[in-house]
Design a protein around this motif. Sequence first.
Motif, mmCIF file in Angstrom:
data_model
loop_
_atom_site.group_PDB
_atom_site.id
_atom_site.type_symbol
_atom_site.label_atom_id
_atom_site.label_comp_id
_atom_site.label_asym_id
_atom_site.label_seq_id
_atom_site.Cartn_x
_atom_site.Cartn_y
_atom_site.Cartn_z
ATOM 1 N N ALA A 1 0.857 -1.196 0.000
ATOM 2 C CA ALA A 1 0.000 0.000 0.000
ATOM 3 C C ALA A 1 0.888 1.238 0.000
ATOM 4 O O ALA A 1 1.731 1.407 0.877
ATOM 5 C CB ALA A 1 -0.917 0.001 1.208
ATOM 6 N N ARG A 2 0.691 2.094 -0.991
ATOM 7 C CA ARG A 2 1.468 3.334 -1.100
ATOM 8 C C ARG A 2 0.716 4.493 -0.464
ATOM 9 O O ARG A 2 1.296 5.339 0.197
ATOM 10 C CB ARG A 2 1.748 3.606 -2.578
ATOM 11 C CG ARG A 2 2.421 4.904 -2.920
ATOM 12 C CD ARG A 2 3.895 4.980 -2.579
ATOM 13 N NE ARG A 2 4.726 3.942 -3.100
ATOM 14 C CZ ARG A 2 5.250 3.882 -4.316
ATOM 15 N NH1 ARG A 2 4.998 4.806 -5.197
ATOM 16 N NH2 ARG A 2 6.021 2.882 -4.670
ATOM 17 N N THR A 3 -0.613 4.533 -0.669
ATOM 18 C CA THR A 3 -1.443 5.548 -0.019
ATOM 19 C C THR A 3 -2.672 4.863 0.557
ATOM 20 O O THR A 3 -3.190 3.910 -0.013
ATOM 21 C CB THR A 3 -1.893 6.668 -0.981
ATOM 22 O OG1 THR A 3 -2.656 6.103 -2.050
ATOM 23 C CG2 THR A 3 -0.703 7.432 -1.547
ATOM 24 N N ILE A 4 -3.108 5.388 1.703
ATOM 25 C CA ILE A 4 -4.319 4.885 2.352
ATOM 26 C C ILE A 4 -5.104 6.099 2.826
ATOM 27 O O ILE A 4 -4.560 6.965 3.507
ATOM 28 C CB ILE A 4 -4.009 3.974 3.546
ATOM 29 C CG1 ILE A 4 -3.186 2.762 3.100
ATOM 30 C CG2 ILE A 4 -5.298 3.538 4.240
ATOM 31 C CD1 ILE A 4 -2.685 1.901 4.246
ATOM 32 N N ARG A 5 -6.363 6.140 2.443
ATOM 33 C CA ARG A 5 -7.259 7.196 2.916
ATOM 34 C C ARG A 5 -8.420 6.535 3.635
ATOM 35 O O ARG A 5 -9.082 5.674 3.085
ATOM 36 C CB ARG A 5 -7.782 8.028 1.754
ATOM 37 C CG ARG A 5 -6.719 8.855 1.122
ATOM 38 C CD ARG A 5 -7.293 9.749 0.072
ATOM 39 N NE ARG A 5 -6.234 10.598 -0.449
ATOM 40 C CZ ARG A 5 -6.441 11.583 -1.278
ATOM 41 N NH1 ARG A 5 -7.656 11.858 -1.691
ATOM 42 N NH2 ARG A 5 -5.437 12.301 -1.714
ATOM 43 N N ALA A 6 -8.642 6.957 4.858
ATOM 44 C CA ALA A 6 -9.763 6.440 5.642
ATOM 45 C C ALA A 6 -10.830 7.521 5.727
ATOM 46 O O ALA A 6 -10.515 8.691 5.938
ATOM 47 C CB ALA A 6 -9.304 6.040 7.036
ATOM 48 N N ILE A 7 -12.061 7.095 5.559
ATOM 49 C CA ILE A 7 -13.189 8.023 5.605
ATOM 50 C C ILE A 7 -14.196 7.469 6.608
ATOM 51 O O ILE A 7 -14.679 6.334 6.463
ATOM 52 C CB ILE A 7 -13.836 8.165 4.215
ATOM 53 C CG1 ILE A 7 -12.787 8.647 3.200
ATOM 54 C CG2 ILE A 7 -15.034 9.105 4.253
ATOM 55 C CD1 ILE A 7 -13.081 8.277 1.790
ATOM 56 N N PHE A 8 -14.459 8.261 7.658
ATOM 57 C CA PHE A 8 -15.429 7.873 8.675
ATOM 58 C C PHE A 8 -15.814 9.112 9.468
ATOM 59 O O PHE A 8 -15.146 10.141 9.410
ATOM 60 C CB PHE A 8 -14.867 6.778 9.603
ATOM 61 C CG PHE A 8 -13.642 7.199 10.375
ATOM 62 C CD1 PHE A 8 -13.749 7.778 11.630
ATOM 63 C CD2 PHE A 8 -12.383 7.010 9.835
ATOM 64 C CE1 PHE A 8 -12.618 8.160 12.335
ATOM 65 C CE2 PHE A 8 -11.243 7.379 10.538
ATOM 66 C CZ PHE A 8 -11.362 7.954 11.785
ATOM 67 N N ASP A 9 -16.884 8.984 10.212
ATOM 68 C CA ASP A 9 -17.326 10.053 11.094
ATOM 69 C C ASP A 9 -16.559 9.910 12.412
ATOM 70 O O ASP A 9 -16.761 8.942 13.142
ATOM 71 C CB ASP A 9 -18.829 9.928 11.338
ATOM 72 C CG ASP A 9 -19.382 10.993 12.272
ATOM 73 O OD1 ASP A 9 -18.594 11.822 12.792
ATOM 74 O OD2 ASP A 9 -20.605 10.984 12.489
ATOM 75 N N PRO A 10 -15.660 10.850 12.738
ATOM 76 C CA PRO A 10 -14.832 10.685 13.936
ATOM 77 C C PRO A 10 -15.537 11.041 15.248
ATOM 78 O O PRO A 10 -14.982 10.816 16.324
ATOM 79 C CB PRO A 10 -13.676 11.663 13.680
ATOM 80 C CG PRO A 10 -14.300 12.750 12.866
ATOM 81 C CD PRO A 10 -15.308 12.041 11.980
ATOM 82 N N ARG A 11 -16.753 11.585 15.186
ATOM 83 C CA ARG A 11 -17.409 12.046 16.416
ATOM 84 C C ARG A 11 -17.522 10.993 17.517
ATOM 85 O O ARG A 11 -17.278 11.304 18.686
ATOM 86 C CB ARG A 11 -18.770 12.653 16.092
ATOM 87 C CG ARG A 11 -18.649 13.964 15.340
ATOM 88 C CD ARG A 11 -19.992 14.505 14.937
ATOM 89 N NE ARG A 11 -20.582 13.569 13.982
ATOM 90 C CZ ARG A 11 -21.771 13.732 13.418
ATOM 91 N NH1 ARG A 11 -22.504 14.786 13.728
ATOM 92 N NH2 ARG A 11 -22.234 12.857 12.556
ATOM 93 N N PRO A 12 -17.855 9.732 17.205
ATOM 94 C CA PRO A 12 -17.920 8.745 18.289
ATOM 95 C C PRO A 12 -16.564 8.543 18.987
ATOM 96 O O PRO A 12 -16.522 8.313 20.193
ATOM 97 C CB PRO A 12 -18.368 7.458 17.592
ATOM 98 C CG PRO A 12 -19.065 7.919 16.362
ATOM 99 C CD PRO A 12 -18.343 9.182 15.939
ATOM 100 N N LEU A 13 -15.487 8.633 18.257
ATOM 101 C CA LEU A 13 -14.158 8.451 18.851
ATOM 102 C C LEU A 13 -13.721 9.674 19.624
ATOM 103 O O LEU A 13 -13.007 9.574 20.619
ATOM 104 C CB LEU A 13 -13.131 8.124 17.769
ATOM 105 C CG LEU A 13 -13.304 6.766 17.090
ATOM 106 C CD1 LEU A 13 -12.423 6.670 15.867
ATOM 107 C CD2 LEU A 13 -12.989 5.649 18.068
ATOM 108 N N LEU A 14 -14.153 10.852 19.198
ATOM 109 C CA LEU A 14 -13.779 12.085 19.866
ATOM 110 C C LEU A 14 -14.568 12.316 21.146
ATOM 111 O O LEU A 14 -14.140 13.075 22.012
ATOM 112 C CB LEU A 14 -13.961 13.275 18.925
ATOM 113 C CG LEU A 14 -13.070 13.280 17.684
ATOM 114 C CD1 LEU A 14 -13.492 14.386 16.730
ATOM 115 C CD2 LEU A 14 -11.615 13.408 18.072
ATOM 116 N N ALA A 15 -15.703 11.641 21.275
ATOM 117 C CA ALA A 15 -16.558 11.822 22.446
ATOM 118 C C ALA A 15 -15.990 11.148 23.681
ATOM 119 O O ALA A 15 -16.451 11.405 24.796
ATOM 120 C CB ALA A 15 -17.958 11.267 22.163
ATOM 121 N N THR A 16 -14.978 10.297 23.521
ATOM 122 C CA THR A 16 -14.423 9.567 24.673
ATOM 123 C C THR A 16 -13.321 10.358 25.344
ATOM 124 O O THR A 16 -12.748 11.256 24.846
ATOM 125 C CB THR A 16 -13.853 8.208 24.234
ATOM 126 O OG1 THR A 16 -12.820 8.409 23.281
ATOM 127 C CG2 THR A 16 -14.937 7.326 23.675
#
Length: 115
Positions: A100-115
Amino acid sequence: MRTPAETMTAYFEGWRRRDAESLRDVLADDVVFDGPMGHVEGVDDNVASLHGLLGIVTDVQVKHVFVDGPDVCTVYDLHTTATGAPVLTVNWAHVVDGRARTIRAIFDPRPLLAT
Protein backbone atom coordinates in the motif's frame (compact mmCIF):
# COMPACT_ATOMS: atom_id res chain seq x y z
CA MET A 1 3.80 -10.84 -5.62
CA ARG A 2 0.44 -10.14 -4.00
CA THR A 3 -2.43 -8.60 -5.91
CA PRO A 4 -3.83 -5.32 -4.57
CA ALA A 5 -6.79 -7.24 -3.08
CA GLU A 6 -4.46 -9.76 -1.41
CA THR A 7 -2.36 -6.91 -0.02
CA MET A 8 -5.32 -5.25 1.64
CA THR A 9 -6.68 -8.57 2.88
CA ALA A 10 -3.33 -9.13 4.62
CA TYR A 11 -3.53 -5.56 5.98
CA PHE A 12 -6.88 -6.15 7.65
CA GLU A 13 -5.86 -9.62 8.86
CA GLY A 14 -3.03 -7.86 10.71
CA TRP A 15 -5.62 -5.53 12.24
CA ARG A 16 -7.74 -8.47 13.37
CA ARG A 17 -4.70 -10.06 15.02
CA ARG A 18 -3.77 -6.65 16.49
CA ASP A 19 -0.31 -7.15 14.99
CA ALA A 20 0.93 -3.76 13.82
CA GLU A 21 4.44 -5.06 13.11
CA SER A 22 3.11 -7.54 10.53
CA LEU A 23 1.79 -4.57 8.56
CA ARG A 24 5.34 -3.59 7.57
CA ASP A 25 5.07 -6.39 5.01
CA VAL A 26 2.14 -4.75 3.23
CA LEU A 27 3.02 -1.05 3.58
CA ALA A 28 5.40 0.74 1.22
CA ASP A 29 8.37 2.46 2.86
CA ASP A 30 6.93 5.82 1.77
CA VAL A 31 3.28 5.02 2.60
CA VAL A 32 1.06 8.02 3.30
CA PHE A 33 -2.08 7.73 5.43
CA ASP A 34 -4.77 10.41 5.51
CA GLY A 35 -7.91 10.32 7.61
CA PRO A 36 -10.23 12.51 9.68
CA MET A 37 -7.97 12.20 12.71
CA GLY A 38 -4.57 12.62 11.12
CA HIS A 39 -1.90 12.45 8.44
CA VAL A 40 1.00 10.01 8.77
CA GLU A 41 3.96 9.51 6.42
CA GLY A 42 6.40 6.61 6.20
CA VAL A 43 6.18 2.99 7.25
CA ASP A 44 7.72 3.50 10.71
CA ASP A 45 5.33 6.29 11.70
CA ASN A 46 2.35 4.40 10.25
CA VAL A 47 3.21 1.26 12.23
CA ALA A 48 3.67 3.35 15.39
CA SER A 49 0.29 4.98 14.82
CA LEU A 50 -1.32 1.59 14.25
CA HIS A 51 0.15 0.28 17.51
CA GLY A 52 -1.92 2.93 19.28
CA LEU A 53 -5.08 2.35 17.27
CA LEU A 54 -4.93 -1.43 17.53
CA GLY A 55 -4.84 -1.05 21.31
CA ILE A 56 -8.53 -0.09 21.20
CA VAL A 57 -9.70 -2.17 18.20
CA THR A 58 -11.81 -5.16 19.17
CA ASP A 59 -12.90 -6.28 15.69
CA VAL A 60 -12.91 -5.34 12.03
CA GLN A 61 -15.86 -6.66 10.06
CA VAL A 62 -15.29 -6.22 6.33
CA LYS A 63 -18.59 -5.63 4.55
CA HIS A 64 -17.39 -5.26 0.97
CA VAL A 65 -14.21 -4.86 -1.07
CA PHE A 66 -14.10 -3.04 -4.40
CA VAL A 67 -11.02 -3.44 -6.61
CA ASP A 68 -10.17 -1.28 -9.61
CA GLY A 69 -6.67 -2.10 -10.83
CA PRO A 70 -4.23 -0.91 -8.13
CA ASP A 71 -6.98 0.72 -6.04
CA VAL A 72 -8.81 -1.17 -3.31
CA CYS A 73 -11.77 0.27 -1.44
CA THR A 74 -12.74 -1.63 1.70
CA VAL A 75 -15.98 -0.91 3.53
CA TYR A 76 -15.94 -2.18 7.11
CA ASP A 77 -17.34 -1.81 10.61
CA LEU A 78 -14.63 -0.81 13.07
CA HIS A 79 -15.36 -2.04 16.59
CA THR A 80 -13.42 -0.38 19.40
CA THR A 81 -13.39 -0.14 23.17
CA ALA A 82 -13.91 3.61 22.76
CA THR A 83 -17.33 3.47 21.11
CA GLY A 84 -20.57 1.70 21.88
CA ALA A 85 -21.47 1.06 18.27
CA PRO A 86 -19.22 0.14 15.37
CA VAL A 87 -17.84 2.97 13.25
CA LEU A 88 -18.63 2.51 9.55
CA THR A 89 -15.37 3.15 7.72
CA VAL A 90 -14.24 3.26 4.10
CA ASN A 91 -10.58 2.67 3.39
CA TRP A 92 -9.21 3.55 -0.05
CA ALA A 93 -5.73 2.18 -0.73
CA HIS A 94 -3.48 2.52 -3.76
CA VAL A 95 -1.22 -0.53 -4.01
CA VAL A 96 2.06 -0.66 -5.97
CA ASP A 97 4.19 -3.82 -6.20
CA GLY A 98 2.20 -5.60 -3.49
CA ARG A 99 2.44 -2.77 -0.94
CA ALA A 100 0.00 0.00 0.00
CA ARG A 101 1.47 3.33 -1.10
CA THR A 102 -1.44 5.55 -0.02
CA ILE A 103 -4.32 4.88 2.35
CA ARG A 104 -7.26 7.20 2.92
CA ALA A 105 -9.76 6.44 5.64
CA ILE A 106 -13.19 8.02 5.61
CA PHE A 107 -15.43 7.87 8.67
CA ASP A 108 -17.33 10.05 11.09
CA PRO A 109 -14.83 10.69 13.94
CA ARG A 110 -17.41 12.05 16.42
CA PRO A 111 -17.92 8.74 18.29
CA LEU A 112 -14.16 8.45 18.85
CA LEU A 113 -13.78 12.09 19.87
CA ALA A 114 -16.56 11.82 22.45
CA THR A 115 -14.42 9.57 24.67
